[in-house]
Structures are given as structure tokens and as C-alpha cells.
Write a protein that holds these residues in place. Structure first.
Motif, PDB file in Angstrom:
ATOM      1  N   ARG A 188       0.678  -1.105  -0.152  1.00 29.54           N
ATOM      2  CA  ARG A 188       0.008  -0.068  -0.024  1.00 29.54           C
ATOM      3  C   ARG A 188       0.901   1.114   0.142  1.00 29.54           C
ATOM      4  O   ARG A 188       0.499   1.932  -0.963  1.00 29.54           O
ATOM      5  CB  ARG A 188      -0.882   0.257   1.150  1.00 29.54           C
ATOM      6  N   THR A 189       1.788   1.117   0.776  1.00 33.20           N
ATOM      7  CA  THR A 189       2.786   2.363   0.918  1.00 33.20           C
ATOM      8  C   THR A 189       3.519   2.666  -0.537  1.00 33.20           C
ATOM      9  O   THR A 189       3.413   3.948  -0.943  1.00 33.20           O
ATOM     10  CB  THR A 189       3.593   2.219   1.958  1.00 33.20           C
ATOM     11  N   THR A 190       3.945   1.856  -0.973  1.00 32.89           N
ATOM     12  CA  THR A 190       4.478   1.834  -2.243  1.00 32.89           C
ATOM     13  C   THR A 190       3.643   2.207  -3.435  1.00 32.89           C
ATOM     14  O   THR A 190       3.793   3.126  -4.216  1.00 32.89           O
ATOM     15  CB  THR A 190       5.068   0.387  -2.960  1.00 32.89           C
ATOM     16  N   VAL A 191       2.198   1.856  -3.438  1.00 29.36           N
ATOM     17  CA  VAL A 191       1.237   2.312  -4.286  1.00 29.36           C
ATOM     18  C   VAL A 191       0.967   3.646  -4.224  1.00 29.36           C
ATOM     19  O   VAL A 191       0.929   4.612  -5.208  1.00 29.36           O
ATOM     20  CB  VAL A 191      -0.012   1.553  -4.186  1.00 29.36           C
ATOM     21  N   ILE A 192       0.961   4.108  -2.768  1.00 30.67           N
ATOM     22  CA  ILE A 192       0.759   5.781  -2.681  1.00 30.67           C
ATOM     23  C   ILE A 192       1.735   6.508  -2.841  1.00 30.67           C
ATOM     24  O   ILE A 192       1.629   7.588  -3.649  1.00 30.67           O
ATOM     25  CB  ILE A 192       0.485   5.870  -1.183  1.00 30.67           C
ATOM     26  N   THR A 193       3.067   6.257  -2.236  1.00 26.38           N
ATOM     27  CA  THR A 193       4.228   6.932  -2.628  1.00 26.38           C
ATOM     28  C   THR A 193       4.976   6.920  -3.861  1.00 26.38           C
ATOM     29  O   THR A 193       5.877   7.769  -4.037  1.00 26.38           O
ATOM     30  CB  THR A 193       5.137   6.880  -1.161  1.00 26.38           C
ATOM     31  N   GLY A 194       4.816   5.887  -4.356  1.00 28.91           N
ATOM     32  CA  GLY A 194       5.706   5.402  -5.536  1.00 28.91           C
ATOM     33  C   GLY A 194       7.142   5.133  -5.196  1.00 28.91           C
ATOM     34  O   GLY A 194       7.507   4.769  -4.148  1.00 28.91           O
ATOM     35  N   ARG A 195       8.025   4.889  -6.182  1.00 25.42           N
ATOM     36  CA  ARG A 195       9.444   4.771  -5.740  1.00 25.42           C
ATOM     37  C   ARG A 195      10.124   5.791  -6.794  1.00 25.42           C
ATOM     38  O   ARG A 195      10.588   5.301  -8.024  1.00 25.42           O
ATOM     39  CB  ARG A 195       9.786   3.135  -6.107  1.00 25.42           C
ATOM     40  N   LEU A 198      13.342   4.842  -8.457  1.00 23.04           N
ATOM     41  CA  LEU A 198      13.017   3.890  -9.632  1.00 23.04           C
ATOM     42  C   LEU A 198      12.073   4.604 -11.130  1.00 23.04           C
ATOM     43  O   LEU A 198      12.031   3.683 -11.718  1.00 23.04           O
ATOM     44  CB  LEU A 198      12.472   2.469  -9.337  1.00 23.04           C
ATOM     45  N   GLY A 199      11.887   5.673 -10.838  1.00 30.54           N
ATOM     46  CA  GLY A 199      11.031   6.361 -11.607  1.00 30.54           C
ATOM     47  C   GLY A 199       9.431   5.996 -11.815  1.00 30.54           C
ATOM     48  O   GLY A 199       8.741   6.131 -12.538  1.00 30.54           O
ATOM     49  N   ALA A 200       8.851   5.342 -10.500  1.00 32.45           N
ATOM     50  CA  ALA A 200       7.728   4.924 -10.146  1.00 32.45           C
ATOM     51  C   ALA A 200       6.904   6.014  -9.557  1.00 32.45           C
ATOM     52  O   ALA A 200       7.436   6.460  -8.403  1.00 32.45           O
ATOM     53  CB  ALA A 200       7.808   3.706  -9.478  1.00 32.45           C
ATOM     54  N   PRO A 201       5.806   6.266 -10.163  1.00 28.19           N
ATOM     55  CA  PRO A 201       5.130   7.599  -9.825  1.00 28.19           C
ATOM     56  C   PRO A 201       4.090   7.270  -8.489  1.00 28.19           C
ATOM     57  O   PRO A 201       3.852   6.006  -8.193  1.00 28.19           O
ATOM     58  CB  PRO A 201       4.032   7.844 -10.968  1.00 28.19           C
ATOM     59  N   ASP A 202       3.854   8.342  -8.004  1.00 30.70           N
ATOM     60  CA  ASP A 202       2.949   8.064  -6.697  1.00 30.70           C
ATOM     61  C   ASP A 202       1.365   8.082  -6.960  1.00 30.70           C
ATOM     62  O   ASP A 202       1.240   8.190  -8.403  1.00 30.70           O
ATOM     63  CB  ASP A 202       3.008   9.130  -5.729  1.00 30.70           C
ATOM     64  N   TRP A 203       0.499   7.782  -6.221  1.00 31.40           N
ATOM     65  CA  TRP A 203      -0.743   7.527  -6.449  1.00 31.40           C
ATOM     66  C   TRP A 203      -1.515   8.650  -7.652  1.00 31.40           C
ATOM     67  O   TRP A 203      -2.523   8.326  -8.066  1.00 31.40           O
ATOM     68  CB  TRP A 203      -1.650   7.552  -5.245  1.00 31.40           C
ATOM     69  N   ARG A 204      -0.875   9.706  -7.910  1.00 30.36           N
ATOM     70  CA  ARG A 204      -1.189  10.438  -8.537  1.00 30.36           C
ATOM     71  C   ARG A 204      -1.036  10.856 -10.051  1.00 30.36           C
ATOM     72  O   ARG A 204      -1.447  11.201 -10.877  1.00 30.36           O
ATOM     73  CB  ARG A 204      -0.836  12.027  -8.234  1.00 30.36           C
ATOM     74  N   GLY A 205       0.057   9.654 -10.377  1.00 30.52           N
ATOM     75  CA  GLY A 205       0.610   9.783 -11.824  1.00 30.52           C
ATOM     76  C   GLY A 205       0.714   8.528 -12.522  1.00 30.52           C
ATOM     77  O   GLY A 205       1.111   8.556 -13.468  1.00 30.52           O
TER      78      GLY A 205
END
Length: 247
Positions: A188-195, A198-205
Motif C-alpha cells: 500500500r505504501t509503495t502504491v501511494i508514494t511510488g518509488r 526507480l521512476g515509479a510515480p505516486d498515486w497521482r501519476g
């Protein structure tokens, strides 16, 4: 004769300085910094972070095997008390160990406070969310697995593949080993905040202009959790055992 006198006076001066230096410390007491500081007395954030956190979370919190702690979005949604508890007691079922002495670790309560407060003061930002209303750090309701699969297809599949097996743009997130090492809260934390490291966006992107809702995040985590193998790697270990038994 004159040169000999000068040399004698020079030697006496040096000896005098040595005697003064020796007398400046009371008998039986060590010179300043003569002994190393006891591990439990180290209170410098940089030292504590390097010794206990860098291996997984990276130098200066920039990420590594685990998430980047120097992520202002992450620090904007996580509660400092919650982080303290994770550092102190670890995260059951994951590779995050307990660091508190009361839980079998090596750090005192004060040292853990230094680490957690230092992370927030150094890397947090009051402007991280840009006025957005973020999803809650922890799930507030049960997830729906069927809806979660649809959410995954909408927001995640373009990078991680239709079944989470990975593509050139994103890693495999339904991998047995990965899911065995991460908790539902970690997902859940990773989905919300992104990485961001690593170029992974947060929940908005994930889909521009359409941030994920709190329930969508809960649902997709529920679906990912169903992909977690009960015994990761069991087919391989069972095969190896069978081959060993035949010899």
C-alpha cells in the motif's frame, strides 16, 4: 660553548612542555577521546543511519533494496509514531528487523528517536503534497479482489504487465520472492508514494489527471495479496529434495 648552552635550553623547554601536558590530566584518567564511545551512547543521526539503515534504504535515504526514506511524499503520509514502531519492532513477515533492545535489537529508545526524528527533519517537506488530499497510510476498509484486478489493469499493467509479471518499463510485482518479502502495508505504501528513485510515480501519476482513490488502492493491494504464494520457492525445494532422495 654558547651553542651548547642554547641546545641544552631547547631540550629543557621540550621536556617542560611534556611534563605540563602530562600534568594537565589527573592521575588515572585517560586523555580526551582516548576510549571509543559505547555503541549505546552514539546519538549522531548520520552515524546511526549509516550503521543501521543504509544497507536497505540507501545512502542519504535515496533507496536501495527497500524504499527511499528521503521521499517527501512518503514522509507526508506516514505518522512519525508509526515509523518509530516499525524501526523498534520490525515488520513481521518481511526483511525489516527489530532494532529496539526490548525486541532483541541493539538500539536504545533514545537512539531510535534520533533516527526517526532525523529522517523527518532532514528529508520531509511541507510542500510534498501540493495541497492534494492523500489516501490514508493504512487501509480503512476491506479490499475487493475482483475490483482490485480491474484497478491493476487500469493503473499498473502498462508498466508491470497485465498479470504483474513485469515489462521493460517496470519490475515483476507478482513475483513469489518479492511478495514473500513485502507486507500488505508495504504494498500500500509503495502504491501511494511510488518509488521515485526507480521512476515509479505516486498515486497521482499512474494515469495523469486521474489519481487513485483510497478504495482503489485498498482493492489493488487485496488483489496483489492473493498472488502471494503460501510457500515461496516450494516447487524448487521439493524437486531438490526428491532428487536428493533418489541418490
Amino acid at each position: 660553548m654558547k651553542m651548547k648552552l642554547i641546545r641544552t635550553l631547547a631540550v629543557l623547554a621540550v621536556l617542560g612542555l611534556v611534563v605540563l601536558a602530562a600534568c594537565s590530566t589527573p592521575d588515572g584518567e585517560p586523555q580526551p577521546n582516548a576510549e571509543p564511545v559505547a555503541p549505546s551512547q552514539v546519538m549522531d543521526f548520520g552515524t546511526l543511519y549509516t550503521q543501521n539503515c543504509t544497507a536497505c534504504h540507501g545512502t542519504e535515504g535515496r533507496g536501495g533494496a527497500s524504499i527511499a526514506l528521503a521521499n517527501p511524499v512518503y514522509l507526508a503520509i506516514v505518522d512519525e509514531k508509526a515509523m518509530y514502531n516499525v524501526v523498534a519492532n520490525g515488520a513481521r513477515g518481511t526483511s525489516m528487523p527489530a532494532f529496539a533492545q526490548s525486541a532483541g535489537g541493539m538500539l536504545t529508545e533514545h537512539q531510535i528517536e534520533v533516527i526517526t526524528s532525523g529522517i523527518f527533519s532532514r528529508w520531509g517537506s511541507s510542500h510534498a503534497l501540493d495541497g492534494a488530499d492523500p489516501p490514508s497510510y493504512a487501509a480503512k476498509a476491506a479490499g475487493n479482489i475482483n475490483r482490485g484486478q480491474l484497478v491493476f489493469g487500469t493503473y499498473c499493467a502498462s508498466c508491470h504487465g497485465s498479470e504483474g509479471g513485469g515489462t521493460r518499463k517496470g519490475s515483476a510485482i507478482t513475483n513469489d520472492s518479492f511478495l514473500a518479502l513485502v507486507s500488505d502495508q508495504g504494498l500500500r505504501t509503495t502504491v501511494i508514494t511510488g518509488r521515485p528513485e526507480l521512476g515509479a510515480p505516486d498515486w497521482r501519476g499512474n494515469v495523469p489527471g486521474h489519481p487513485m482513490t483510497d478504495q482503489e488502492i485498498t482493492d489493488v493491494v487485496a488483489w496483489l495479496a492473493t498472488r502471494r504464494a503460501q510457500n515461496p520457492g516450494q516447487p524448487y525445494s521439493a524437486l531438490n529434495y526428491a532428487q536428493h532422495s533418489e541418490k
